[in-house]
Structure formats: C-alpha cells, structure tokens
Scaffold this active site. Sequence first.
Site, PDB file in Angstrom:
ATOM      1  N   ASP A  90      32.809  20.559  77.096  1.00  0.00           N
ATOM      2  CA  ASP A  90      33.059  21.000  78.467  1.00  0.00           C
ATOM      3  C   ASP A  90      34.247  20.246  79.055  1.00  0.00           C
ATOM      4  O   ASP A  90      34.829  19.386  78.394  1.00  0.00           O
ATOM      5  CB  ASP A  90      31.790  20.958  79.335  1.00  0.00           C
ATOM      6  CG  ASP A  90      31.539  19.626  79.990  1.00  0.00           C
ATOM      7  OD1 ASP A  90      32.194  18.631  79.617  1.00  0.00           O
ATOM      8  OD2 ASP A  90      30.690  19.570  80.893  1.00  0.00           O
ATOM      9  N   ASP A 128      21.384  20.005  78.962  1.00  0.00           N
ATOM     10  CA  ASP A 128      21.882  18.694  78.539  1.00  0.00           C
ATOM     11  C   ASP A 128      21.589  17.700  79.644  1.00  0.00           C
ATOM     12  O   ASP A 128      21.482  18.079  80.810  1.00  0.00           O
ATOM     13  CB  ASP A 128      23.394  18.745  78.284  1.00  0.00           C
ATOM     14  CG  ASP A 128      24.173  18.951  79.558  1.00  0.00           C
ATOM     15  OD1 ASP A 128      24.493  17.958  80.239  1.00  0.00           O
ATOM     16  OD2 ASP A 128      24.460  20.124  79.905  1.00  0.00           O
TER      17      ASP A 128
END
Length: 409
Positions: free
Chosen positions: A93, A254
């Site tokens: 990311d 996550d």
Amino acid sequence: MKFFFPDSHDYVDPSFNFETEKNNEHRVIQRDDKYAHELFSKPVYDGILVSKAIVDGVKGVQGRYSVAQRQRFFREGIYRFFRLPKHYLTMGDCGAFSYAKEYEPIYTVDEVNEFYSNSGFTYGISLDHIIFDFETPKKKVTGKQLEECLRRQEITLEKAEEFLIKNKDMSFAPYGVAHGWSPESYADSVIKLQKIGYDRIALGGMIPLKSSEILNVLKCINNIRNTKTQFHLLGVNRLEHIAEFSNYGVTSFDSTSPLMRGLKDDKKNYHTATEDYTAIGVPQVDANNNMRKLVASGSINQNEAFKLEKACLESLIGFEKGVVAKKEVLSALTEYEKLYNSKASRVDLMDKVLTDQPWKKCPCDVCKDIGIHVILKRAAARNRRRGFHNLYVAYEKLQSELNKMNQVK
Ligand SMILES: [Zn+2]
C-alpha cells in the site's frame, strides 16, 4: 479470512543473550535477525503488508529502511528480502497516513504501480487520500468539512481509475480503496469502484471508528456489493466480530495492534486466549529515557538505581528457576518501583502475573525459548518478542473463530 501483518522493520536478534543482555557482536542487522515468520514454527499471519512510505520515506524524510536496505529490497524483491516462503501473501500500500496532512497524495500512480510490480507483490492497493471525519447522530459533516471529504474521495476514485487502466500488464492483483465519512458515502465509493471494474476493495480510514460504526458501514455496503466483491479492512483488528465481517464480504484485514500493544500498551501488554496481563517493568537505568531523565535531574541516585535494577533481574531469574519466592521478587520490584514511579504502584498487577505465570502455559516458540523474559518490560529484545507472542495469540484466536464459523456452516 486472511490476516496481513504490516511490517515496520519488526525483527529480533535470535542470538541475543538474556543473561548478559548483549547482541552477538558479529550480527548484521536484518540479515541475521529473524522476522516473526522465521521465529515461529507455526504461522502467525497469512501475509505481510508493506507500505511504500515505509520503504521510500516521505518528502525528504527517510523511511524506516536504510539506503542499502532499500536498494536490496528493490533488487531482491519482497519475498527474498523478507525470506518469506512463497505460500505467504504480500500486499503493498502507499502508506496514506504518512502524507495525510498534504493537500494531495505525494506519489504518482506510475510510481505506485512500479513499486508493487518491481517488488513482486501479490496484491497492490491503489493510491489514496485519507478522510478523517466520520458522521455520528450528534455530529453531521457539513460545509467546508464536507467539501474536503468529497474532494479527498474524488481524488481517491480518480487515482483508482487510473491505477486500474495502467495495471493491465502488471503482475499483481489490484485493490481499489473506498473512503467515506458515513455508511452512505462509503457505499458511493464502493458503487463507483465496482463500476470502474474492481472486485477487490480495501476500506480505508476505519482505524478510529467504533466497532458498531464499522459494522454499520459494512451493513450498508453489503446491500450494494456485487456478489464477487471482496473487502479488505485496512488497519482493523476486531477479532470478536470476525463472523459478522465475513458475512458482509470481508475476506482479509491487517493490523499491527497485537504487536504494538506488546510494545506500548501501558496495562494490557501480554495477551492470552482468555486474559490480558501487565508486563513487569524493570527499566534499564542507562537506556530507559525516563530513568535517564531522573538520574540527570538528580531525583534518583544512579548507583542505587543500578543496584535495585540488578536485584530485580536476579530475583526474577531466580523465581523462574524456583529458587526465589514470589514475596522476595515482589519486594525487590516494589523497592525499585518506588524510585522510578513513586505515585501508582503496580504491585497487585505484578503479583497477579507472577501467580498465574501465563508464559509457562503458552505453547508459542517465544515463551518456550525465553521464559519469564517475555513478561519483562525492558528494551526491544524482550518487548518486541512479547509483541510477537501477542501476534501468535491473535492469530490462534482468529483460527479458532474461523473454525467455529465453519462448524456453523
Ligand atoms: Zn507465548
């Protein structure tokens, strides 16, 4: 349901000597150290998440990687760099939190695509811009605030479209990002992302939300979700709601929370399946910031502090070997505690953990390996291992929740 662990250079020196408290002098940082997936004989996550901002840094500020590590990361790719077996998943990311204060994201879509593609990620999350506001019954988002929310949502959607167009020949699977300030605005994002062509969508900006608010968003977007759309919850770890999350199309999440609580939480920093304990503070006189301040200001005598610190460690190790009684350990600990924390004694909490000795019942490799040291709040070698132990506990809890869900089905 897959759990990704966001890496932030979390590894430990496997040859650290807990008696002398020294690292192996020939140790090369990162190369000789062990990540959680190397330290445990059982997995403690399904994959790792790595942010571009952590590797590359942000606007002239270096990331967590040294120049050499960064170069090696790109040269070797994510799997070799982390010595990560191929069956693990990897997710990239941008690290939108690190540039959230900027007017616009600091990377281009091309840079992000290149980062994921060159490093060999399994999944890549499109470039996004965080929205901070969230509407409650008492607090509506209106006026300038609403304009800013809309502007950031628009940027995120535009970048997602560009990301997908440019992604055609890339080797990773793309995720679009949905941001919002209410269940309805999250739903708008999801509708648009599905229209653009995404069937994998990450839900961002949810870390500060209450579980009930997250569930309200999920309920709302579940109504407009295409059947094959899968959601990833960014930074959210609420294991008690796993079954509900799964019903609403969440297939992964996550979180650094289990690790961070081991490192930073003041009270609940050693977890078990049924109870959270407080680690026993034995601060290092010459390395703990608070201790150094107290010594420098003359509030405490350094020699006396050293003596008490040593007495605590020796009695704790003696206790573990069965040659020192709990009463003696507690008396050493409270004596030392008076020096660095004269206000609120934790003797009851320390008594509790020494009575229950939860580390002796824990089957994880860390507890088996270092015993009572896992419960000592004292510098990274112990604290990070305690964080890893919490990661083990969290992953076991997740597996047991998933088993329960399968039995119901
Ligand atoms: Zn353990």
